[in-house]
Scaffold this motif. Structure first.
Motif, PDB file in Angstrom:
ATOM      1  N   PHE A 212     -38.474 -30.179 -77.607  1.00 31.68           N
ATOM      2  CA  PHE A 212     -38.147 -29.676 -78.930  1.00 31.68           C
ATOM      3  C   PHE A 212     -39.349 -29.602 -79.871  1.00 31.68           C
ATOM      4  O   PHE A 212     -39.186 -29.491 -81.081  1.00 31.68           O
ATOM      5  CB  PHE A 212     -37.009 -30.489 -79.558  1.00 31.68           C
ATOM      6  N   SER A 213     -40.536 -29.649 -79.332  1.00 35.43           N
ATOM      7  CA  SER A 213     -41.731 -29.451 -80.141  1.00 35.43           C
ATOM      8  C   SER A 213     -42.137 -27.978 -80.098  1.00 35.43           C
ATOM      9  O   SER A 213     -41.914 -27.290 -79.095  1.00 35.43           O
ATOM     10  CB  SER A 213     -42.880 -30.303 -79.596  1.00 35.43           C
ATOM     11  N   ALA A 214     -42.738 -27.511 -81.172  1.00 36.18           N
ATOM     12  CA  ALA A 214     -43.277 -26.149 -81.163  1.00 36.18           C
ATOM     13  C   ALA A 214     -44.370 -26.006 -80.117  1.00 36.18           C
ATOM     14  O   ALA A 214     -44.703 -24.896 -79.694  1.00 36.18           O
ATOM     15  CB  ALA A 214     -43.804 -25.801 -82.544  1.00 36.18           C
ATOM     16  N   ASN A 215     -44.943 -27.138 -79.694  1.00 33.95           N
ATOM     17  CA  ASN A 215     -46.034 -27.125 -78.711  1.00 33.95           C
ATOM     18  C   ASN A 215     -45.551 -27.413 -77.298  1.00 33.95           C
ATOM     19  O   ASN A 215     -46.366 -27.647 -76.408  1.00 33.95           O
ATOM     20  CB  ASN A 215     -47.085 -28.167 -79.109  1.00 33.95           C
ATOM     21  N   ARG A 216     -44.263 -27.397 -77.069  1.00 35.72           N
ATOM     22  CA  ARG A 216     -43.731 -27.694 -75.737  1.00 35.72           C
ATOM     23  C   ARG A 216     -44.196 -26.640 -74.735  1.00 35.72           C
ATOM     24  O   ARG A 216     -44.323 -25.465 -75.063  1.00 35.72           O
ATOM     25  CB  ARG A 216     -42.210 -27.746 -75.782  1.00 35.72           C
ATOM     26  N   CYS A 217     -44.447 -27.095 -73.504  1.00 36.65           N
ATOM     27  CA  CYS A 217     -44.941 -26.142 -72.501  1.00 36.65           C
ATOM     28  C   CYS A 217     -44.369 -26.413 -71.115  1.00 36.65           C
ATOM     29  O   CYS A 217     -44.878 -25.887 -70.126  1.00 36.65           O
ATOM     30  CB  CYS A 217     -46.467 -26.146 -72.447  1.00 36.65           C
ATOM     31  N   GLY A 218     -43.334 -27.258 -71.011  1.00 31.91           N
ATOM     32  CA  GLY A 218     -42.736 -27.453 -69.702  1.00 31.91           C
ATOM     33  C   GLY A 218     -42.249 -28.864 -69.467  1.00 31.91           C
ATOM     34  O   GLY A 218     -42.428 -29.775 -70.280  1.00 31.91           O
ATOM     35  N   ILE A 219     -41.649 -29.036 -68.308  1.00 33.06           N
ATOM     36  CA  ILE A 219     -40.978 -30.268 -67.928  1.00 33.06           C
ATOM     37  C   ILE A 219     -41.913 -31.173 -67.123  1.00 33.06           C
ATOM     38  O   ILE A 219     -42.897 -30.718 -66.535  1.00 33.06           O
ATOM     39  CB  ILE A 219     -39.724 -29.911 -67.089  1.00 33.06           C
ATOM     40  N   ASN A 220     -41.623 -32.465 -67.124  1.00 37.15           N
ATOM     41  CA  ASN A 220     -42.220 -33.403 -66.174  1.00 37.15           C
ATOM     42  C   ASN A 220     -41.164 -33.722 -65.120  1.00 37.15           C
ATOM     43  O   ASN A 220     -40.090 -34.222 -65.453  1.00 37.15           O
ATOM     44  CB  ASN A 220     -42.650 -34.706 -66.848  1.00 37.15           C
TER      45      ASN A 220
END
Length: 340
Positions: A212-220
Motif C-alpha cells: 500500500f505504499s506509492a513506492n510498492r514494486c512487488g511481493i516477497n
C-alpha cells in the motif's frame, strides 16, 4: 434451526517469524522477522528477499517414498505443536469422523525440480524420487495416514486463498455432519518454480515489500505452514478451549476477470466480503479491524484499497508486513498514497 458455531482452536504455525504462537507473536510485534533474508538459492544470479521457515525438520525415512518431501516435513514439524491437543480430542472420535483438509500451491515440486536437473545431467532420476511427491493431495494424505484419520481427506489449491478455502471446506464438513473434527490449514515451501512464476509476472520485489505504499514494486515470496483443529461448538457448559475463536462467516466468488490480474474495481472481492458479513450476521460497521492481503503489487493493492475504502471507511486496517511504514493505516490515507 441456527447452524452450529464452528470454533478454531489455537493454531500451529511456522514461518519466517519463527515457530509456534508465542514466538511468532513476539517477533511480529517487535517488528522482527528472522527468516526474511536475501538469497539467490531459488533464482540463481538474482538475489531476492524471501521468507524462509528455519524450522528443524523431522526425517521422513520411515514414510513411503512418495510422501518424502520438504513440504511434508515442514507440515509434520508444524503439526507437532498441536498434536497433544489433537490426540486428546480424537480419543473419543471414530477415525472415519476425522477429516484433513489442507491448502497448498506447489507441495513437493521442489523434489521434482531436483530430480529433473539430475536426470538432465545423468540420464536417470535419482534414488528416492517418486512422481507422487509433487501431487497436490500429498500433504493431506500423508498427515491423514500418519494419524490414522479415515474421514474426508483432500487438498485445495487456489493460490493465495488455498488455506482460507481449506478452513471453509472444513466448516462445511462439520455443519453437514460429515465430520466431528477437522485438521485444516495449509503448507507451502520455497521452490524455483514459484519464484520463476511470480518473476515472469514482474510481481517480485528484490527488496522488502511495501504494501500500500506509492513506492510498492512487488511481493516477497515466503514459505510456512499453519494448522487449526476445527470442531462444532459443544453445548456443554465449559466445553472448549478458552482461547478458541469462532469462524463466523466466509464468502467465495470467482469473477474470472483476468488470469493474473484482479478486477480493478474489485467486484468479486466486494461480493465475497458481503457474503461473509451476511453469513456472520454482521454489517460493515460491526468490524473493528481488517488484516489485508497486501501483496505490495501495484494492481492488487490498488484494487484492495478501493474495496476496503468503499465498504469500511471507518475501520483501521493493516497488512502483515516487515515495513514499519505499512503496519497501520486508515482507508482515507490509501486514496492519497497507494492508488497512483
Amino acid at each position: 434451526m441456527r447452524p452450529s458455531s464452528i470454533v478454531l482452536l489455537p493454531p500451529a504455525i511456522a514461518c519466517a517469524l519463527g515457530d509456534g504462537r508465542e514466538t511468532v507473536r513476539e517477533a511480529l510485534f517487535a517488528g522482527e522477522s528472522p527468516g526474511i533474508r536475501r538469497s539467490d538459492a531459488y533464482s540463481p544470479g538474482r538475489p531476492l528477499t524471501l521468507g524462509h521457515a528455519d524450522t528443524p525438520l523431522p526425517s521422513l525415512a520411515s514414510f513411503p517414498v512418495s510422501q518424502r518431501s520438504r513440504n511434508n516435513a515442514l507440515l509434520l514439524a508444524t503439526f507437532a505443536q498441536i498434536e497433544p491437543s489433537f490426540r486428546e480430542l480424537a480419543r473419543d472420535i471414530p477415525a472415519h469422523r476425522i477429516a484433513v483438509i489442507l491448502g497448498t500451491s506447489t507441495t513437493g515440486i521442489g523434489e521434482s525440480e531436483n530430480a529433473v536437473r539430475h536426470h538432465h545431467q545423468t540420464g536417470h532420476f535419482p534414488e528416492g524420487f517418486h512422481y507422487s511427491q509433487q501431487e497436490l493431495g500429498s500433504p493431506a494424505r500423508m498427515l491423514a495416514e500418519h494419524l490414522g484419520c479415515a474421514g474426508p481427506v483432500y487438498s485445495v489449491s487456489t493460490a493465495c486463498t488455498s488455506s482460507a478455502k481449506a478452513l471453509i471446506s472444513g466448516a462445511r464438513l462439520l455443519r453437514a455432519g460429515l465430520a466431528d473434527l477437522v485438521i485444516a490449514g495449509g503448507v507451502d515451501t520455497l521452490t524455483r518454480f514459484t519464484i520463476a512464476g511470480f518473476s515472469s509476472l514482474e510481481a517480485v520485489s528484490e527488496a522488502p515489500c511495501l504494501p500500500f505504499s506509492a513506492n510498492r514494486c512487488g511481493i516477497n515470496i515466503g514459505e510456512g505452514a499453519a494448522l487449526f483443529l476445527m470442531r462444532r461448538q459443544n453445548d456443554k457448559s465449559g466445553d472448549g478451549d478458552e482461547h478458541a475463536v469462532t469462524l463466523a462467516g466466509w464468502g467465495e466468488t470467482s469473477d474470472g476477470y483476468h488470469i493474473s490480474a484482479p478486477d480493478p474495481e474489485g467486484v468479486g472481492a466486494t461480493h465475497a466480503i458481503l457474503e461473509a458479513l451476511n453469513r456472520a450476521g454482521c454489517a460493515p460497521a460491526d468490524i473493528g479491524y481488517i488484516n489485508l492481503h497486501g501483496t505490495a503489487t501495484r494492481h492488487n493493492d490498488a484494487m484492495e484499497s478501493r474495496v476496503i475504502s468503499r465498504l469500511f471507511s471507518h475501520c483501521p486496517a493493516s497488512s502483515t508486513s516487515r515495513s514499519p511504514a505499512t503496519r497501520w493505516a486508515r482507508p482515507e490515507r490509501w486514496k492519497r498514497r497507494s492508488l497512483g
